[in-house]
Design an enzyme around this catalytic site. Sequence first.
Site, PDB file in Angstrom:
ATOM      1  N   LEU A 190      48.473  21.026  34.630  1.00 33.18           N
ATOM      2  CA  LEU A 190      48.864  19.802  35.349  1.00 33.18           C
ATOM      3  C   LEU A 190      48.008  19.529  36.584  1.00 33.18           C
ATOM      4  O   LEU A 190      47.639  18.386  36.850  1.00 33.18           O
ATOM      5  CB  LEU A 190      50.351  19.881  35.745  1.00 33.18           C
ATOM      6  CG  LEU A 190      50.866  18.666  36.528  1.00 33.18           C
ATOM      7  CD1 LEU A 190      50.803  17.397  35.692  1.00 33.18           C
ATOM      8  CD2 LEU A 190      52.272  18.893  37.039  1.00 33.18           C
TER       9      LEU A 190
ATOM     10  N   TYR B 261      45.049  20.034  36.938  1.00 33.48           N
ATOM     11  CA  TYR B 261      43.763  19.490  36.499  1.00 33.48           C
ATOM     12  C   TYR B 261      44.046  18.207  35.709  1.00 33.48           C
ATOM     13  O   TYR B 261      43.640  18.065  34.556  1.00 33.48           O
ATOM     14  CB  TYR B 261      43.023  20.495  35.618  1.00 33.48           C
ATOM     15  CG  TYR B 261      42.450  21.697  36.356  1.00 33.48           C
ATOM     16  CD1 TYR B 261      42.592  21.822  37.737  1.00 33.48           C
ATOM     17  CD2 TYR B 261      41.759  22.692  35.672  1.00 33.48           C
ATOM     18  CE1 TYR B 261      42.061  22.913  38.405  1.00 33.48           C
ATOM     19  CE2 TYR B 261      41.223  23.785  36.342  1.00 33.48           C
ATOM     20  CZ  TYR B 261      41.381  23.889  37.707  1.00 33.48           C
ATOM     21  OH  TYR B 261      40.847  24.969  38.365  1.00 33.48           O
TER      22      TYR B 261
ATOM     23  N   GLY C 265      46.110  19.439  49.583  1.00 35.19           N
ATOM     24  CA  GLY C 265      47.365  19.193  50.279  1.00 35.19           C
ATOM     25  C   GLY C 265      48.500  20.027  49.705  1.00 35.19           C
ATOM     26  O   GLY C 265      48.603  20.184  48.490  1.00 35.19           O
TER      27      GLY C 265
ATOM     28  N   CYS D 181      40.295  25.832  47.499  1.00 39.05           N
ATOM     29  CA  CYS D 181      39.665  24.735  48.227  1.00 39.05           C
ATOM     30  C   CYS D 181      40.521  24.377  49.441  1.00 39.05           C
ATOM     31  O   CYS D 181      41.665  23.958  49.282  1.00 39.05           O
ATOM     32  CB  CYS D 181      39.517  23.545  47.284  1.00 39.05           C
ATOM     33  SG  CYS D 181      38.839  22.106  48.080  1.00 39.05           S
TER      34      CYS D 181
END
Length: 532
Positions: free
Chosen positions: A476, A478, A180, A176
């Site tokens: 983590l 998720y 960040g 995606c």
Amino acid sequence: MRASRSSTTIFSLCSVLLISFSLEASSSSIQDNFVQCLTNHSYPSHPISEVISLPNNASFKSVLQSKVRNLRFMTPSTPKPLVIVAAKNESHVQHTVLCAKSVGLEIRIRSGGHDFEGVSYVSRKPFIVLDMFNLRSIDIDIANETAWVQSGATLGEIYYGIANKSKNHAFPGGVCPTLGAGGHFTGGGYGNLMRKFGLSVDNIVDAKIVDAKGTIIDRESMGEDLFWAIRGGGASSFGVILSWKIKLVKIPSTVTVFRVERTLEQGATDIVLQWKKVADKLHEDLFVRLVIQLVNGSKEGDEKTIKASFIALFLGQSKSLLNLLKQSFPKLGLQRKDCIEMSWVESILYWADFPNGTAPEVLLNKNPNEIIFFKLKSDYVKEIIPRDGLEAIWKKMIEGGGVRMQWNPYGGKMSEILESETPFPHRKGNAFKIQYSVGWREDGSKTTTNWYLDLIKEFHKSMTLFVSKDPREAFLNYRDLDIGTSSTGKYKEGRVYGTKYFKGNFDRLVKVKTMVDPDNFFRNEQSIPTSP
Ligand SMILES: Cc1cc2nc3c(=O)[nH]c(=O)nc-3n(C[C@H](O)[C@H](O)[C@H](O)COP(=O)(O)OP(=O)(O)OC[C@H]3O[C@@H](n4cnc5c(N)ncnc54)[C@H](O)[C@@H]3O)c2cc1C
Ligand SMILES: *[C@@H]1O[C@H](CO)[C@@H](O)[C@H](O)[C@H]1NC(C)=O
Ligand SMILES: *[C@@H]1O[C@H](CO)[C@@H](O)[C@H](O)[C@H]1NC(C)=O
Ligand SMILES: *[C@@H]1O[C@H](CO)[C@@H](O)[C@H](O)[C@H]1NC(C)=O
Ligand SMILES: *[C@@H]1O[C@H](CO)[C@@H](O)[C@H](O)[C@H]1NC(C)=O
Ligand SMILES: *[C@@H]1O[C@H](CO)[C@@H](O)[C@H](O)[C@H]1NC(C)=O
Ligand SMILES: *[C@@H]1O[C@H](CO)[C@@H](O)[C@H](O)[C@H]1NC(C)=O
Ligand SMILES: *[C@@H]1O[C@H](CO)[C@@H](O)[C@H](O)[C@H]1NC(C)=O
């Protein structure tokens, strides 16, 4: 009755819908002290007043909302920070840490804002948000095959930057583009190059962070324990990542993608059964993701059915891919016409569901086109799920009303890296990871929200038989607050979610935490506790 609603597909939504919400003006002496402390310490060359937003400032709402990625955390009742500091210089980060510590305010650090539970910008205690989105430089050195990237850079900016300089280099990370670098890498960072090159954290060679004393340290000055911890253990327990030094990987100038879709009526069950046997053993140049969801039957009036979508990235040309699949995954029946050859950067657009022909500059857009309400959960699968097991899962999906699953194969490089090498422990022995999701657009009321939250919880429970146990592992990145939280920062509470995310690495994380942040300044609902 469950079937009265239907869940929305969320991962084509990598692409800002602004919903208004009201703010209660909050002012308190602690907030004044914090702002005064920052003002007292800021350097004349980098005035802090330019980067601070207070709730009564016109900019506050738009700054806060600009990095909210889940409407569940953009409601009037969502707790708001007392101050947002959108740092433009490292010194702002240092002073924010020192001042928050001295006045006793909790700090939440936000880079891309994709945290599934909003932990980077929501807290139940009085808190401030340290936003990193202005610190987003990317410095790529193709000759040395490395790059320094600041926390606020997005994956799309990084991928675009690499592709703009070389047709043969890439970086393994998420699919995606708006994620960040700050939060994504420190949580592991997986994507479709994982079977060949491992996770993002397996390809990080240095980092600059601000520690609990407000000091800037790098790999050499922080030492190997802390450098280990931030590569998968979640840096928000240890400090603020300013930048990462990443190692680029070599890829061919042409890669191949495909998406093959089959419903139950078209034989999906047999193909899924074979996928489960082979997906983690296929050539490591190949990654075949499986998405399983509830769809309408092909004719009007048909019952709902299950659709399995096989989405692939192959590091090579279609001819070799066809040969490879003919031998190792014949049930898929892949044909030449299913395969599309392209450059790596085009494959990123393809995987992010941009229409054919979209210019790669779209990767420079930092915000998705739409955001919705959602909830996700994760699981790891080590053993074969038998045919009757699969059929029970299909039945549950059809009766349950629309939990979507994504199965991501492991194996390859992931099995070669020891569990203890980084805090991310889900290595050898894992066939694939399951991501469960529900997404909705209709409203954020308690009734609607609870309906979806119960739906996914119940579905997750129904999968117990097929997934890892003792502990039931979770990823983590998720983040899922259902698996345990700590309001006190105590070891005992932390161990509950800590062993699910980190298995045996949890205790080493606790040691590092106790060494670098004994006062537990860097904390959140699921941070690493200090030792008892
Ligand atoms: C649409 C979507 C697609 C996704 N796809 C993938 C995928 O393909 N692969 C994958 O691995 N994950 C994926 N994720 C999960 C994603 O990796 C995590 O949510 C990740 O934490 C996001 O990082 P961020 O900087 O965008 O989020 P943020 O919400 O800003 O941060 C997430 C966590 O990291 C902490 N943090 C952020 N910046 C810093 C910093 N500079 N220093 C210290 N701590 C910091 C935050 O405090 C928070 O705890 C996806 C998430 C979404 C919403
Ligand atoms: C800021 O400086 C002023 C003047 O030096 C001082 O009175 C005040 O206590 C300081 N405030 C904080 C929070 O450091
Ligand atoms: C924000 O609000 C503070 C206090 O109300 C005020 O002093 C400051 O000038 C405002 N800043 C901006 C940019 O409006
Ligand atoms: C922060 O300021 C210092 C001192 O002026 C400067 O050297 C540094 O490059 C700045 N960093 C950023 C990220 O702007
Ligand atoms: C690689 O990096 C080193 C150290 O930063 C530098 O001295 C060297 O010139 C770089 N090599 C190339 C080929 O750019
Ligand atoms: C892409 O590379 C070209 C040539 O090196 C450069 O001029 C351009 O600014 C780059 N584009 C971006 C968005 O960085
Ligand atoms: C599925 O059916 C519903 C009505 O039953 C309809 O609203 C929807 O558009 C259909 N979706 C597809 C993908 O055909
Ligand atoms: C994408 O577009 C190109 C030309 O722009 C075309 O040749 C190709 O067939 C298209 N691919 C798909 C999958 O539609």
